[in-house]
Design an enzyme around this catalytic site. Sequence first.
Site, PDB file in Angstrom:
ATOM      1  N   CYS A 122       0.815  -1.224   0.000  1.00  0.00           N
ATOM      2  CA  CYS A 122       0.000   0.000   0.000  1.00  0.00           C
ATOM      3  C   CYS A 122       0.846   1.271   0.000  1.00  0.00           C
ATOM      4  O   CYS A 122       0.318   2.370  -0.163  1.00  0.00           O
ATOM      5  CB  CYS A 122      -0.945  -0.005   1.194  1.00  0.00           C
ATOM      6  SG  CYS A 122      -1.961  -1.488   1.252  1.00  0.00           S
ATOM      7  N   HIS A 256      -3.406   6.975   2.446  1.00  0.00           N
ATOM      8  CA  HIS A 256      -3.816   5.656   1.961  1.00  0.00           C
ATOM      9  C   HIS A 256      -5.215   5.359   2.493  1.00  0.00           C
ATOM     10  O   HIS A 256      -5.511   5.602   3.667  1.00  0.00           O
ATOM     11  CB  HIS A 256      -2.817   4.606   2.455  1.00  0.00           C
ATOM     12  CG  HIS A 256      -3.261   3.209   2.203  1.00  0.00           C
ATOM     13  ND1 HIS A 256      -3.728   2.793   0.977  1.00  0.00           N
ATOM     14  CD2 HIS A 256      -3.324   2.128   3.024  1.00  0.00           C
ATOM     15  CE1 HIS A 256      -4.054   1.518   1.055  1.00  0.00           C
ATOM     16  NE2 HIS A 256      -3.825   1.086   2.279  1.00  0.00           N
ATOM     17  N   ASN A 287     -10.292  -0.400  -0.225  1.00  0.00           N
ATOM     18  CA  ASN A 287      -8.839  -0.225  -0.126  1.00  0.00           C
ATOM     19  C   ASN A 287      -8.195  -0.822  -1.380  1.00  0.00           C
ATOM     20  O   ASN A 287      -8.254  -2.028  -1.590  1.00  0.00           O
ATOM     21  CB  ASN A 287      -8.357  -0.940   1.143  1.00  0.00           C
ATOM     22  CG  ASN A 287      -6.845  -0.926   1.315  1.00  0.00           C
ATOM     23  OD1 ASN A 287      -6.104  -0.631   0.375  1.00  0.00           O
ATOM     24  ND2 ASN A 287      -6.393  -1.264   2.503  1.00  0.00           N
TER      25      ASN A 287
END
Length: 331
Positions: A122, A256, A287
């Site tokens: 990520c 993020h 996500n």
Amino acid sequence: MTEIKASTGPAYARIYSVGSATPSRVIDNEYFLQFIDSSDEWITQRTGIRERRWIGEGENIETLSLEAAGKAIERAGIDRSEIGAVILSTISHYHQTPALAPKLATELGIPDAAAYDVSAACAGFCYGLAQAESIVRSGQAKYVLVIAGETISEITDIHDRGTAFLFGDGAGAVIVGPSETNGIGPVVWGSDGSQEGVIWQTADWHQAVSSGEFPKLGMDGRSVFKWATSFIAQATRKCLDEAGVSPDQLEVFIPHQANDRITDTLLRYLKLPENVVVARSIRHLGNNSAATIPMAMDELLTSGQAKSGQTALIIGFGAGLVYAGQVITLP
Ligand code: UT7
């Protein structure tokens, strides 16, 4: 000793453009209730996610990455033959070798570019951006294409109560190039391998072959949550300090997209002014691992919520554990 010429380049770099791609299948929270003991209310309240996009027929990491990159190149208005490097940040290219970036470069009509994949989960987009900034400023390429593409739905364990509902698929891309003023601040990045077991792949290739099962993604959500709201909060402050930007000078915040509650905690920690535009794309995209930041950036700019030239803080964090963040000028 023979003198060896060093590469030299422009004083500064900036992001010229951003593009993104979302796949076609809309997956709502209700979908997961056939597999896990949960509720739409719990998922929404604990994560912010109401729906996410997953790949459908004919869609994959390659199609998404090409679409996002194509938009970024077109919007930058540059000659693609001047792109000297292509970086793909991903953990969803399920081939050990070759990397996907060379194929993407060729399919995009970019001749003879340096091309490689980055595996930083990520944090992958911010890792790629840091490399692109250095490549441009050292003169090793005029323009760099950074793509972040993920299809985490393919390694999502739909029966895992802790992760089934979290992830979405998608891609984002930016063009980085020379600039007369600085548009990308110093990267703040690092890793902690002692926490390799906090987000993991359930089996390596040997185990997958002997068990006959494709590996999935596992996560100790509570530990990641704690790390993100303590250590990563401090890293966000460091990004601002290193760039010489104070919280009241910040106009846009794109962390993020892991959990709306993590974003809320980071906002409180940084004491950002009320009028700062905050990315909340997790609510309808989930996500997207490496791709969340460029996808959210594109969405904020195309919807008019954020504007070109504004000062933004971006930070990615995830499996490794790894993290990276920068202050940037929006394209
Ligand atoms: O992108 C990589 C980085 N990833 C992240 O940053 C993810 C960070 N972690 C998270 O976002 C959160 O930890 C999760 C969303 C994964 C989980 O939320 P949480 O608030 O940390 O849940 P928890 O594991 O602490 O569990 C809280 C409660 C428990 O019930 P009790 O013991 O309080 O009665 C769980 O049994 O929620 C229960 N629970 C659920 N309930 C309904 C756990 N999972 C579920 C579920 N549906 N899916």
